[in-house]
Design an enzyme around this catalytic site. Structure first.
Site, mmCIF file in Angstrom:
data_model
loop_
_atom_site.group_PDB
_atom_site.id
_atom_site.type_symbol
_atom_site.label_atom_id
_atom_site.label_comp_id
_atom_site.label_asym_id
_atom_site.label_seq_id
_atom_site.Cartn_x
_atom_site.Cartn_y
_atom_site.Cartn_z
ATOM 1 N N GLY A 56 0.867 -1.236 0.080
ATOM 2 C CA GLY A 56 0.015 -0.101 -0.363
ATOM 3 C C GLY A 56 0.956 1.228 0.114
ATOM 4 N N VAL A 95 -5.049 -11.097 5.443
ATOM 5 C CA VAL A 95 -4.344 -11.390 7.510
ATOM 6 C C VAL A 95 -5.439 -11.926 8.217
ATOM 7 C CG1 VAL A 95 -2.599 -9.834 7.301
ATOM 8 C CG2 VAL A 95 -5.309 -8.845 7.846
ATOM 9 N N TYR A 110 -13.930 1.300 10.509
ATOM 10 C CA TYR A 110 -12.726 1.547 10.487
ATOM 11 C C TYR A 110 -12.281 2.197 11.804
ATOM 12 C CZ TYR A 110 -7.910 3.737 9.725
ATOM 13 O OH TYR A 110 -7.235 4.430 8.840
HETATM 14 N N1 LIG Z 1 -2.636 6.878 5.131
HETATM 15 C C1 LIG Z 1 -3.341 7.760 6.045
HETATM 16 O O1 LIG Z 1 -3.505 8.922 6.148
HETATM 17 C C2 LIG Z 1 -2.852 6.486 7.406
HETATM 18 C C3 LIG Z 1 -3.742 7.587 8.708
HETATM 19 C C4 LIG Z 1 -4.009 6.906 9.592
HETATM 20 C C5 LIG Z 1 -3.545 5.736 9.701
HETATM 21 N N2 LIG Z 1 -3.090 4.858 9.385
HETATM 22 C C6 LIG Z 1 -3.092 3.353 8.819
HETATM 23 O O2 LIG Z 1 -1.625 2.641 7.611
HETATM 24 C C7 LIG Z 1 -2.593 1.600 7.529
HETATM 25 C C8 LIG Z 1 -1.463 1.859 5.821
HETATM 26 O O3 LIG Z 1 -2.365 2.770 4.923
HETATM 27 P P1 LIG Z 1 -2.237 3.335 3.414
HETATM 28 O O4 LIG Z 1 -2.701 4.693 3.600
HETATM 29 O O5 LIG Z 1 -0.758 3.080 3.421
HETATM 30 O O6 LIG Z 1 -3.820 3.024 3.462
HETATM 31 P P2 LIG Z 1 -3.162 1.636 1.534
HETATM 32 O O7 LIG Z 1 -4.599 0.918 1.640
HETATM 33 O O8 LIG Z 1 -2.545 2.199 0.433
HETATM 34 O O9 LIG Z 1 -2.660 0.045 2.562
HETATM 35 C C9 LIG Z 1 -3.123 -0.349 3.206
HETATM 36 C C10 LIG Z 1 -2.905 -1.748 2.271
HETATM 37 O O10 LIG Z 1 -2.879 -2.564 3.594
HETATM 38 C C11 LIG Z 1 -3.627 -4.122 2.077
HETATM 39 N N3 LIG Z 1 -4.557 -4.768 3.113
HETATM 40 C C12 LIG Z 1 -6.097 -4.208 2.978
HETATM 41 N N4 LIG Z 1 -6.401 -5.227 3.277
HETATM 42 C C13 LIG Z 1 -5.634 -5.788 4.066
HETATM 43 C C14 LIG Z 1 -6.310 -7.823 4.308
HETATM 44 N N5 LIG Z 1 -6.928 -7.839 4.766
HETATM 45 N N6 LIG Z 1 -5.468 -8.247 4.052
HETATM 46 C C15 LIG Z 1 -3.828 -8.306 3.685
HETATM 47 N N7 LIG Z 1 -3.673 -7.203 3.248
HETATM 48 C C16 LIG Z 1 -4.925 -6.410 3.346
HETATM 49 C C17 LIG Z 1 -3.736 -3.534 1.428
HETATM 50 O O11 LIG Z 1 -3.992 -3.949 -0.400
HETATM 51 C C18 LIG Z 1 -3.161 -2.189 1.201
HETATM 52 O O12 LIG Z 1 -1.870 -2.405 0.431
HETATM 53 C C19 LIG Z 1 -3.625 1.206 7.718
HETATM 54 O O13 LIG Z 1 -3.932 0.138 8.521
HETATM 55 C C20 LIG Z 1 -4.350 2.489 8.202
HETATM 56 O O14 LIG Z 1 -5.561 1.944 8.845
HETATM 57 C C21 LIG Z 1 -2.787 4.998 7.868
#
Ligand SMILES: NC(=O)c1ccc[n+]([C@@H]2O[C@H](COP(=O)([O-])OP(=O)(O)OC[C@H]3O[C@@H](n4cnc5c(N)ncnc54)[C@H](O)[C@@H]3O)[C@@H](O)[C@H]2O)c1
Length: 385
Positions: free
Chosen positions: A69, A116, A202
């Site tokens: 991601g 996962v 979420y």
């Molecule tokens: N980007 C932000 O602003 C932000 C803010 C707060 C928290 N987060 C947290 O950081 C983490 C990454 O966020 P991001 O922005 O890179 O999001 P993203 O959607 O780009 O990445 C999430 C990744 O998790 C994978 N994924 C989703 N469900 C899955 C599952 N069941 N099994 C295996 N893989 C799975 C997706 O394919 C993706 O590659 C997340 O947990 C998110 O909650 C991000």
């Protein structure tokens, strides 16, 4: 390296079309495609990136769930460039292979396509648990799956951490504060979250995930770290994630209306992805095991942010206003006292500097794709791979 036959180079003045259409060349291309699909290095593999050689005593085997991601892929870059062995586990719901393809043939890198919500057994020293869709349209597309990912997924990763004695870091979120009644938000604030709204799958999922980390730490002595991440942006954001930064940039670069939901007075703080990755690695390797905010306290009203994007892209877009989205928090600002004190961390990249890099990234994407239709606030399936 590879023992596969080398491609016959077309002669400078020869007939390239004829060579490419020959049965031998077609067979060769098919063979190469098959070999790359099996992850075996081939003659067509791009140059393998150089990474430092760490002594065995310092070199770790690190699992990054959600590593394909946006945030995960930048974290993988950092860990690989430190010389560690990295395993990415991803189900590619919102992740994209192109985010990590530059590591595909590196001997210290492995990719496991796995969900996962199902258990897995791997030998690792550290787990960065990021797997979970992060943008509202994507996590609202299948709310039941989102909750399962945060709850069952975190339980499975904690079970793994317990079995192999690995330290685990959860990518939690500022959304655990909901629509906060305290501003800025310190980690001691318990939050103001709706259990039944469109964002609950979420927000509550992450709250339960944090509680699981706490339970495994106290009951089973698992070494846990919790990062409460605030809005983050940068290259490799999904173009259809419907988030403020990607939408405004994509709209501005195409001179389309920049759409604000609500009157634009609500605020957000935006951190650049390299600052977040730095914070995650510092937290993982620190002794601090209570939740820790990682965000840039530089707060913008959404209207001011739209104007900044418009100015930086020299766009002719109009800024337009649509009805406010349900349960969208009115203000958000990270209190990073803990991160400064415990990790000696604070953001280094100014929002405008990060925006410049992100604008260049989306411009390059538009040059290839021609047009991108930004996603609205409603639930949407992620597009493209
Ligand atoms: N980007 C932000 O602003 C932000 C803010 C707060 C928290 N987060 C947290 O950081 C983490 C990454 O966020 P991001 O922005 O890179 O999001 P993203 O959607 O780009 O990445 C999430 C990744 O998790 C994978 N994924 C989703 N469900 C899955 C599952 N069941 N099994 C295996 N893989 C799975 C997706 O394919 C993706 O590659 C997340 O947990 C998110 O909650 C991000």
């Amino acid at each position: 390296m590879s023992s596969t036959p080398k491609a016959k180079r077309p002669k400078p003045n020869g007939d390239d079309d004829e060579i490419m259409a020959s049965p031998a060349m077609k067979r060769f291309i098919e063979d190469q495609k098959f070999l790359s699909s099996q992850s075996i290095p081939t003659a067509l593999t791009p140059k393998i990136m150089e990474t430092p050689k760490l002594p065995d005593s310092k070199r770790m085997k690190i699992l990054v769930t959600g590593g394909a991601g946006f945030v995960g892929s930048h974290l993988v870059d950092k860990l690989m460039m430190q010389g560690h062995e990295v395993i990415v586990l991803d189900n590619f719901f919102t992740g994209q292979k192109k985010n990590i393809e530059h590591w595909m043939h590196h001997p210290s890198f492995s990719l496991v396509r796995h969900d996962v919500t199902l258990p897995i057994l791997l030998e690792v020293d550290q787990i960065y648990h990021l797997a979970c869709p992060a943008s509202p349209p994507h996590y609202q597309y299948n709310p039941v799956k989102t909750i399962k990912t945060s709850t069952l997924g975190t339980c499975n990763m904690l079970g793994l951490a317990k079995r192999v004695h690995a330290r685990i870091l959860l990518a939690s979120t500022s959304e655990v504060y909901g629509d906060p009644l305290v501003h800025p938000q310190p980690e001691s604030y318990w939050g103001n979250v709706n259990t039944l709204g469109p964002r609950s799958c979420y927000d509550e999922g992450k709250r339960v995930a944090e509680t699981m980390m706490y339970a495994y730490k106290n009951q089973n002595n698992v070494s846990t770290r919790i990062a409460r991440i605030f809005n983050t942006f940068g290259p490799r954001m999904h173009p259809n994630d419907g988030r403020v930064v990607s939408n405004f940039i994509i709209q501005a670069l195409q001179n389309k209306d920049i759409t604000i939901y609500g009157d634009g007075s609500y605020t957000r703080s935006f951190q650049y992805v390299s600052d977040l990755v730095e914070g995650l690695v510092k937290l993982m390797n620190s002794e601090y095991d209570a939740p820790c905010n990682i965000g840039n306290p530089d707060e913008y009203s959404i209207k001011a942010f739209a104007e900044t994007v418009k100015e930086m892209t020299k766009s002719k877009s109009k800024i337009t206003y649509l009805p406010k989205v349900k349960d969208d928090p009115t203000q958000r600002q990270a209190d990073i006292t803990t991160a400064k004190r415990e990790l000696d961390w604070e953001p280094k990249v100014h929002v405008k500097e990060g925006l410049r890099k992100t604008i260049d990234f989306f411009q390059a994407m538009l040059d290839v794709e021609g047009e991108i239709e930004p996603t609205g606030p409603d639930a949407a399936k992620p597009k493209g791979k």
